[in-house]
Enzyme design. Structure first.
Site, short mmCIF file in Angstrom:
data_model
loop_
_atom_site.label_atom_id
_atom_site.label_comp_id
_atom_site.label_asym_id
_atom_site.label_seq_id
_atom_site.Cartn_x
_atom_site.Cartn_y
_atom_site.Cartn_z
N PHE A 221 -29.08 12.38 -14.17
CA PHE A 221 -28.72 10.86 -14.56
C PHE A 221 -28.93 10.34 -13.34
CE2 PHE A 221 -26.27 12.50 -10.78
CZ PHE A 221 -26.55 11.67 -9.87
N LYS B 124 -32.68 14.96 -25.17
CA LYS B 124 -30.95 14.89 -25.24
C LYS B 124 -31.05 14.12 -23.63
CE LYS B 124 -27.58 16.46 -22.25
NZ LYS B 124 -27.05 15.85 -21.78
N CYS C 66 -34.60 13.20 -6.70
CA CYS C 66 -34.55 14.41 -6.12
C CYS C 66 -35.32 14.41 -4.91
CB CYS C 66 -35.52 15.11 -7.16
SG CYS C 66 -36.71 14.66 -7.68
N GLU D 37 -16.63 0.74 -5.36
CA GLU D 37 -17.19 2.15 -5.91
C GLU D 37 -18.40 2.00 -5.37
OE1 GLU D 37 -16.23 5.45 -6.44
OE2 GLU D 37 -18.42 6.10 -6.91
#
Ligand code: NAD
Length: 488
Positions: free
Chosen positions: A167, A191, A299, A373
């Protein structure tokens, strides 16, 4: 569905009233899935439903693979110059639609618009690199390996390949995958992450507009089941994966058991070592940017900084800089960092912070009370007595994605470069991600496989070598005697 997707889902206000279904892309057409199961794609800043993502049915998945298989023979025989030109056009179209792509990334992923542009741009650079594929895919030739015999190698595409995305970079990571694969002559089944598929759909629309023939790129959606179907399908020859270790190792072993090649980029815990002689302002700015940019969801984000000789002289200034960051929706122009991807991710981060505090960590700046959020990510501060100790701490970590040192000493930097066990090393550079002419080279538990993403290794991953040995004899020369021994 195609162009309307680009114009509506990219608009947060339009989509919330009537969330659109995310289409599959099969054989050149964007088609509504017949699935009865859908997942909400949520805007993490507002918790509004942006779109509904189908769990692509097995029948649709098979249709996507079969479209890719059908497209392969003619695509692999399409001149490489033509395939490059599709990329040349694609990079132009990505530039044209940069703002729309970035808005989709911000809407579905949460990062700031400026950072979302970077997400698109870093992927765009891979497309630019793919424009030079003819040179990258060149083989080798040795003339006269024996009398009148030549040997040469050519790099050929594999067939149908697949990509499974995380994501955190909805544009960059799909662009790490399919542009290299298809320009090498493969066809593809992508995908996207179920959390933010919008950018992949838009990029596919642009690829079709750029002239990619139908069936060369297909898109399917879902989670575990479709991933397993990709691993198991005999027509899929190679899988690129980026994401967590649990999923990555599962995919690596399941797909390898089926004889596929897999490149699997996985989790990370990236450290920076700061020596007392480091340039104070530049280092602090780098630490804050790398620790909190993209809400820590890169990452290569910095999760731990080790101050050699003690952290005290650095703490106050580090906290001041972190405190000054504005946390808000990524669409607001002055936001420094947006929300993390989901409520669950936020809760997990809170739990981790609390468990650190419970085991004796000092909380220098508590970011947990920010409302909505949204949440600032976490930078762990540690101390070490010497560079050797600091390097030891880093090397004890099971991951090996990135590590950086901040110092003005060339000797220390060289020692660090030599001894550190990380695939991507920064010297006064906090996020040392190589551009596409190199490869993305995480190691240890951050990578499984042996051919990295993009660069020369990426081309090697998406091609296999055929080696030809040829001999042309003058028919007048005759055949000579039969010889059954190996030639010496
Ligand atoms: P994730 O592993 O949850 O999901 C990645 C993909 O795998 C998704 O498409 C998802 O549908 C699928 N998936 C998830 N769990 C699965 C399972 N058990 N079986 C089969 N498929 C599964 O990762 P994420 O949360 O989307 O992404 C964040 C992770 O990715 C972090 O660990 C981050 O460090 C890592 N990451 C690594 C790199 C790198 O280059 N090393 C780059 C970006 C992100």
């Amino acid at each position: 569905l195609g162009s309307s997707y680009m114009s509506t889902v990219a608009q947060p206000s339009a989509s919330k009233r009537n969330p659109q279904r995310v289409p599959n892309l099969i054989g050149g057409s964007f088609v509504d899935s017949k699935s009865s199961s859908f997942i909400d794609v949520i805007n993490p800043a507002t918790q509004e439903v942006v779109s509904k993502l189908p769990l692509t049915t097995n029948e649709e998945f098979k249709a996507a693979v079969s479209a890719a298989k059908k497209a392969f023979p003619s695509w692999r025989n399409t001149p490489i110059t033509t395939r490059q030109r599709v990329m040349l056009k694609l990079q132009e179209l990505i530039r044209r639609d940069m703002d729309k792509l970035a808005l989709s990334v911000t809407t579905e992923q949460g990062k700031t618009l400026k950072d979302a542009q970077g997400d698109v741009f870093r992927g765009l650079e891979v497309v630019e690199h793919a424009c030079g594929m003819a040179t990258l895919q060149m083989g080798e030739y040795v003339s006269n390996v024996a009398h009148g015999i030549d040997t040469y190698s050519i790099r050929e595409p594999l067939g149908v390949c697949a990509g499974i995305c995380p994501f955190n970079f909805p544009a960059m990571i799909p662009l790490w995958m399919f542009p290299i694969a298809v320009t090498c002559g493969n066809t593809y089944v992508l995908k996207p992450s179920e959390k933010d598929p919008g950018a992949s759909i838009m990029l596919a629309e642009l690829a079709l507009e750029a002239g990619l023939p139908e069936g060369v790129l297909n898109i399917v959606h879902g989670t575990h089941d479709i991933v397993n179907a990709i691993c198991d399908d005999d027509d899929i020859k190679a899988i690129s994966f980026v994401g967590s270790n649990v999923a990555g190792m599962h995919i690596y072993s399941r797909a390898a058991a089926k004889g596929k090649r897999v490149q699997s980029n996985m989790g990370a815990k990236n450290h920076a070592i700061v020596l007392p002689d480091a340039n104070v302002d530049a280092t602090l700015n780098a630490l804050v940017a790398a620790g909190f940019g993209a809400a820590g969801q890169r990452c290569m984000a910095l999760s731990t900084v080790i101050f050699v000789g003690g952290s005290k002289p650095w703490e106050t200034k580090l906290v001041e800089r972190a405190k000054a960051l504005k946390v808000n929706a990524g669409t607001e122009h002055d936001t420094d960092l947006g929300p993390v991807i989901s409520k669950q991710a936020k809760e997990r981060i809170h739990r981790l912070v609390q468990s650190g505090v419970d085991s004796g960590a000092r909380l220098l700046l508590d970011g947990r009370n920010i409302v909505e959020e949204i949440f600032g990510p976490v930078l762990l501060v540690m101390e070490a007595e010497s560079l050797d100790d600091a390097i030891n701490i880093v090397n004890q970590n099971k991951y090996g994605n990135g590590a950086s040192i901040f110092t003005t000493s060339g000797v220390a930097a060289r020692k660090f470069q030599t001894e550190i066990e990380a695939g991507q090393v920064g010297i006064n550079v906090p996020i040392p991600v190589p551009l596409p002419f190199f490869s993305f080279t995480g190691n240890k538990a951050s990578f499984a496989g042996d051919l990295n993403f993009y660069g020369k290794a990426g081309v090697n991953f998406y091609t296999q070598i055929k080696t030809i040995t040829q001999q042309w004899k003058d028919s007048a020369a005759g055949g000579g005697k039969v010889n059954l021994a190996m030639p010496t």
